[in-house]
Design an enzyme around this catalytic site. Structure first.
Site, mmCIF file in Angstrom:
data_model
loop_
_atom_site.group_PDB
_atom_site.id
_atom_site.type_symbol
_atom_site.label_atom_id
_atom_site.label_comp_id
_atom_site.label_asym_id
_atom_site.label_seq_id
_atom_site.Cartn_x
_atom_site.Cartn_y
_atom_site.Cartn_z
ATOM 1 N N ASP A 101 9.551 -3.844 -10.120
ATOM 2 C CA ASP A 101 8.574 -3.677 -9.046
ATOM 3 C C ASP A 101 8.279 -5.054 -8.459
ATOM 4 O O ASP A 101 8.041 -6.013 -9.194
ATOM 5 C CB ASP A 101 7.282 -3.047 -9.595
ATOM 6 C CG ASP A 101 6.223 -2.844 -8.513
ATOM 7 O OD1 ASP A 101 6.600 -2.737 -7.331
ATOM 8 O OD2 ASP A 101 5.028 -2.796 -8.862
ATOM 9 N N GLN A 159 3.906 -6.814 0.269
ATOM 10 C CA GLN A 159 3.424 -7.523 1.462
ATOM 11 C C GLN A 159 4.516 -8.453 2.009
ATOM 12 O O GLN A 159 5.401 -8.892 1.273
ATOM 13 C CB GLN A 159 2.163 -8.339 1.123
ATOM 14 C CG GLN A 159 0.863 -7.583 1.323
ATOM 15 C CD GLN A 159 0.610 -6.571 0.216
ATOM 16 O OE1 GLN A 159 1.077 -6.742 -0.904
ATOM 17 N NE2 GLN A 159 -0.122 -5.517 0.515
ATOM 18 N N GLU A 207 0.811 -1.228 0.000
ATOM 19 C CA GLU A 207 0.000 0.000 0.000
ATOM 20 C C GLU A 207 0.845 1.279 0.000
ATOM 21 O O GLU A 207 0.330 2.358 0.261
ATOM 22 C CB GLU A 207 -0.955 0.041 1.207
ATOM 23 C CG GLU A 207 -1.749 -1.224 1.468
ATOM 24 C CD GLU A 207 -2.682 -1.569 0.322
ATOM 25 O OE1 GLU A 207 -3.177 -0.646 -0.342
ATOM 26 O OE2 GLU A 207 -2.925 -2.775 0.091
#
Length: 393
Positions: free
Chosen positions: A228, A232, A59
């Site tokens: 990328d 998590q 996030e």
């Protein structure tokens, strides 16, 4: 036929075979030389490509940065790629309304205040949307369902629950998609670039893109390969094999998440997780001479939130003291957060690591102009570093 004729015929045949073999060998040698030349050419080209590693907690907005780079400096998204996001966006809508409805029910049970009680007429809609949001395979967002979601979203209890989004894992894209329900539910809907940028899908594994901030012509600027990886916790074990040979680490920290907890561990503050992750990355031996670009991301959300929610709710920022209000207070709070990251960086940098580049940029991943400007600055910084290392500056 005389023996001498047979001998001559045999000699001619042998010469012909020998000539064919020599031609084949020559052809194979030429192919081998061409293959070697291409391998050498590709190796040299690869040496001029700088590897950038995009890291950060879940996030943090790093995947949105990645999508912006694809739009700005690469091929963008073709129609097929845009269409592939339809199901993701519809899933985001269903999951958002489920989180809000289930959250309102939990808050109504936990508190005696009636402001979390859903209107009786909307409970049936809520139960149905909650069930759909729980599925792995979500239906197409029809006009009828979109109308029901709009009604439920406008329920006072849902609106009150939305103000507690930091407690409930409500995604940042919630308001954007709720504002665009009519368009998202059209039968011939094709996602726009902005829709794709807002779409939330967790990165799994590794994705990469090759680009140049000033075009594909290598003479006009450096060429980069950006990686990328999932942020998590369960994805981080995949990072290690990418650490070698990296020109720069771009670390994304969502500074707006100082009052939120992790999706995968609701007992852990997101900012504390980001701090610990940044600390861990800094200590990796393979990054001793690697440049670090720190993106303090989601500033657009931060500047609104920090005027309502004090920074000191986060343990790392408990010593923060507000001095004023409005825009000046936003700047004061931002500089405080920036200084915390700077202190952490220099605490973890050994004396022999002071020559590595460390830059901090204020970013909003959804702001295309700002992302473009930021990467131009990153490009200039890394090019200057390369000239210094080559003894040209």
């Amino acid at each position: 036929m005389p023996a001498c004729c047979n001998l001559l015929e045999s000699m001619g045949s042998s010469c012909s075979r020998s000539h064919s073999v020599n031609e084949a060998n020559t052809e194979e040698n030429l192919k081998a030389v061409e293959i070697d030349r291409r391998i050498l050419q590709e190796t040299k080209a690869e040496q001029h490509i700088h590897r950038l590693l995009l890291l950060g907690a879940g996030e943090s907005g790093k995947s949105t940065i990645f999508k912006q780079i694809k739009l700005l400096f690469h091929t963008g998204f073709n129609e097929a790629e845009l269409r592939s996001y339809t199901s993701v966006i519809h899933a985001n809508v269903y999951q958002t309304i489920k989180i809000l409805y289930d959250g309102a029910k939990e808050l109504a049970q936990a508190e005696t205040d009636s402001k979390y009680l859903i209107k009786p007429d909307n409970k049936e809609i809520g139960e149905r949307m909650s069930e759909i949001g729980s599925r792995l395979d979500h239906p197409f967002l029809s006009r009828e369902i979109a109308e029901e979601i709009k009604i439920l979203f406008q329920d006072p209890a849902i609106q009150e629950t939305y103000t507690h989004g930091n407690m409930l894992q409500v995604p940042d894209c919630a308001q954007y998609f709720m504002d665009n329900l009519d368009r998202l539910s059209q039968p011939d809907y094709i996602p726009t670039k902005d829709d794709v940028l807002h779409a939330r899908v967790r990165t799994s594994g590794v994705v990469e893109i090759q680009f140049s901030p000033v075009g594909e012509n290598k003479k006009s600027g450096e060429v980069y390969k950006l990686y990328d990886v999932g942020g998590q916790r369960n994805e981080r074990r995949k990072w290690i094999h990418l650490f070698e040979g990296v020109s720069s680490v771009i670390f994304c920290a969502a500074i707006s998440e100082y009052d939120q907890t992790l999706f995968e561990d609701e007992t852990k503050n997101r900012m504390i997780e980001t701090k610990e992750l940044f600390d861990w990355v800094l200590k990796q031996k393979c990054f001793e001479k690697t440049s670090f670009m720190l993106f303090l991301n989601k500033f657009d959300i931060f500047e609104k939130k920090v005027q309502k929610v004090p920074l000191s709710v986060c343990e790392w920022f408990k010593d923060y003291q507000p001095t004023t209000s409005g825009k000046q207070e936003v700047e004061h709070a931002y500089e405080f957060v920036k200084k915390k990251f700077e202190e952490l960086y220099f605490q973890r940098s050994k004396p022999d690591r002071v020559d590595r580049v460390f830059k901090i940029y204020r970013t909003t991943a959804l702001d295309q102009k700002l992302v473009k400007k930021t990467f131009k600055l990153v490009d200039e910084t890394l090019r200057r570093r390369n000239l210094i290392e080559a003894g040209l500056l």
